[in-house]
Design an enzyme around this catalytic site. Structure first.
Site, PDB file in Angstrom:
ATOM      1  N   THR A   1       0.898  -1.135   0.000  1.00 53.00           N
ATOM      2  CA  THR A   1       0.000   0.000   0.000  1.00 53.00           C
ATOM      3  C   THR A   1       0.945   1.194   0.000  1.00 53.00           C
ATOM      4  O   THR A   1       2.153   1.011  -0.085  1.00 53.00           O
ATOM      5  CB  THR A   1      -0.876  -0.056   1.295  1.00 53.00           C
ATOM      6  OG1 THR A   1      -1.673  -1.231   1.240  1.00 53.00           O
ATOM      7  CG2 THR A   1      -1.790   1.122   1.465  1.00 53.00           C
TER       8      THR A   1
ATOM      9  N   SER B   1     -10.614  -3.462   5.336  1.00 52.82           N
ATOM     10  CA  SER B   1      -9.289  -2.937   5.000  1.00 52.82           C
ATOM     11  C   SER B   1      -8.506  -2.628   6.264  1.00 52.82           C
ATOM     12  O   SER B   1      -9.077  -2.247   7.290  1.00 52.82           O
ATOM     13  CB  SER B   1      -9.428  -1.658   4.173  1.00 52.82           C
ATOM     14  OG  SER B   1      -8.195  -0.984   4.051  1.00 52.82           O
TER      15      SER B   1
END
Length: 572
Positions: free
Chosen positions: A381, A442
């Site tokens: 990420t 998430s």
């Protein structure tokens, strides 16, 4: 001791002498890639605000960190508006296409392919939300024209860009995950790019110019949308043009947590990272960790046990609240947290860690849902953040899920599609099972910390579920141990799961790890040392002096990032 003491510990001269750190009188930008930070800092210098800066950074990252984020990404943005004195979360997580069902990842033989196989399947591609998030942020809070904010990204894509060590490393490790279109950029003529090579991305520059001319909606309604749908459907995926057209980013209230005299703003579910950090902080508060040295086995043991408990609750209860009744009030109830904290004993580790019963602490009926112990999320990420001269704060974590996402690059448009749907639990019947229009849980944890009602500290990290470990420990290093920001980020970190899959960074004293082994951490599960080149997370952080507004920024060292302060204002 408190916020003033932490600020006094920041040494501007020390930060300014280090390539990954800086201080600034009128604001700060920080990201995992220097050129993206440059874009954000220039916007701040030209009079843009924190939202303008993070938009410029995200767009630039599409060109210089396309293996981790980009046009096909999803994400969460936490924003503090100093004029209104309010904090909001902009929700741009990728969503499941309408055709998704709970058996999304079950094959015709009734078998479940491996995570690696699922992650490069076009059925794993979620409807990307980050461009809608930028659109909403720009409309609601931005001050500069999109044409200016996107220009650095266009230049980075159109002109020769010198490949850094992050590109070389990720290409070397994950080149086999890429489809042929992506290999044209990252493995040209079959030869992986190396540090020092140069690369041009004309197709990506074309996409960025379309966004510049038509707005972010071009990704959802125009020719870019058509190209995305064609690419996904040709490879057996489920996304339609209607899925893209119907996607809406949203603004909602943060999930608020606290630690001693500090308040913290996180994204709320379907985000699970903010919940986990909020619960762990309250669980750890009574232990007064600073009574133990920062490198002690006691500190690491207590943190590792709290992590097991919080992640067990997360895996059991956290999901998209449109689909599941989450007992969030119970999970964060002080009495429930006290009950969970009593399970942590200094002389031993817990035999097992499972979700508790938060329904005892709030109204509602419990739903019998199976506990999913092991989770698999993509490794990477990216996180980036900005603070402007007016005291606005923006913190954003965005991702295409795994490194190189689904491996599927949109032909002619130069960006990689996400594999965000692998964040669902693939087993039907769990709270986080796939479903039409649903958001997977998430771990992204962009965070803003407040002291006496003013923003004081902002941070976030990549790293899938290890994000919560990185954010938690840097928070504790600053708020509990009162370290200076650079040292707080450099301090070695530990990660643990409910089933004792423990990771620890090289540099933690071997005697500490031997003690943890004696307590039973090695068991029969994973006990992995993470090398200096493969650290847990990549934290970007900014501290703000509430009295003077001066900022202190730091970027972690696994990636070629920088924090860059603003010391000069444009002439009026």
């Amino acid at each position: 001791m408190g916020a003033k003491d932490i600020i006094r510990n920041q040494k501007a001269e020390k930060l300014e002498a280090h390539e990954h750190t800086d201080s600034g009188k009128y604001g700060m930008a920080a990201s995992a890639i220097k050129e993206a930070t440059d874009a954000g800092r220039l916007i701040l210098e030209e009079g843009g605000n924190a939202i303008d800066a993070v938009i410029a950074i995200q767009l630039a990252l599409a060109a210089v960190e396309g293996m981790n984020t980009g046009i096909g990404a999803g994400g969460f943005l936490v924003y503090y508006d100093s004029e209104k004195d309010e904090t909001k979360v902009l929700h741009g997580h990728s969503s499941a296409p309408a055709a998704v069902t709970p058996d999304l990842f079950i094959d015709e033989a009734g078998e479940m392919p491996s995570f690696d196989e699922r992650s490069i399947d076009a059925r794993s591609v979620g409807v990307p939300g980050i461009m809608r998030t930028l659109e909403l942020a720009h409309e609601r809070y931005g001050s500069m024209p999109l044409e200016r904010l996107i220009e650095p990204a266009i230049q980075l894509a159109e002109n020769e860009y010198r490949v850094n060590f992050l590109w070389e490393r990720t290409i070397g490790l994950f080149k086999d995950r890429m489809g042929e279109e992506a290999k044209k950029i990252f493995v040209p003529n079959g030869v992986p790019l190396k540090e020092g090579d140069t690369v041009r991305q004309p197709d990506l520059a074309k996409s960025l110019k379309i966004i510049r001319d038509e707005g972010f909606k071009a990704v959802y309604e125009g020719e870019i949308a058509d190209a995305i749908v064609k690419t996904v459907q040709e490879r057996g995926g489920l996304m339609t043009k209607e899925d893209l057209q119907n996607y809406k980013a949203d603004i909602y209230e943060p999930l608020w947590g606290s630690y001693k005299e500090y308040d913290l703003a996180f994204p709320a579910p379907p985000n699970g990272g903010g919940f986990a950090v909020a619960q762990m902080l309250k669980m750890l508060e009574p232990f007064e960790l600073s009574q133990y040295p920062p490198h002690s086995w006691e500190k690491y043991h207590i943190i590792a046990e709290a992590m097991r408990l919080a992640l067990a609750d997360r895996h059991t209860y956290i999901a998209d609240p449109k689909f599941v009744d989450i007992p969030l009030d119970g999970l964060l109830n002080p009495d429930y947290i006290k009950e969970r904290g009593k399970l942590i004993q200094l002389d031993r580790r817990m035999e097992e860690a499972h979700g508790g019963n938060p329904w005892k602490y709030q109204e509602g009926e419990p739903v019998d849902q199976p506990f999913v112990n092991a989770r698999q999320e993509g490794y990477e990420t990216t996180h980036f953040t900005a603070v402007d001269r007016w005291g606005n704060v923006a913190a954003c974590t965005s991702s295409i899920e795994r490194i190189f996402g689904s491996g599927i690059m949109v032909p002619g448009y130069g960006f990689i599609l996400n594999n965000d749907l692998t964040d669902f639990s693939p087993e039907p019947g769990t709270v986080n099972q796939p479903a039409s229009g649903k958001f997977a849980v998430s771990s992204k944890t962009p965070t803003i910390v407040f002291h006496d009602g003013k923003p004081f500290f902002t941070l976030g990290s990549p790293g899938a579920e290890t994000i919560v470990a990185s954010v938690l420990q840097v928070l504790l290093n600053v708020l509990e141990y009162e370290m200076d920001l650079e040292d707080a980020i450099k301090e070695r970190r530990i990660y643990n799961t409910p089933d004792l899959s423990i990771e620890w960074q090289d540099g933690i004293d071997e005697k500490v790890m031997e003690k943890l082994k004696e307590l039973g951490y090695h068991s029969d599960q994973s006990f992995k040392k993470v090398t200096a080149d493969d650290r847990l997370g990549d934290v970007q952080a900014i501290l703000i002096d509430p009295e003077t507004g001066r900022t202190y920024g730091a970027a972690d060292e696994p990636r070629p990032g920088e924090a860059e302060g603003v010391d000069d204002l444009p002439e009026e």
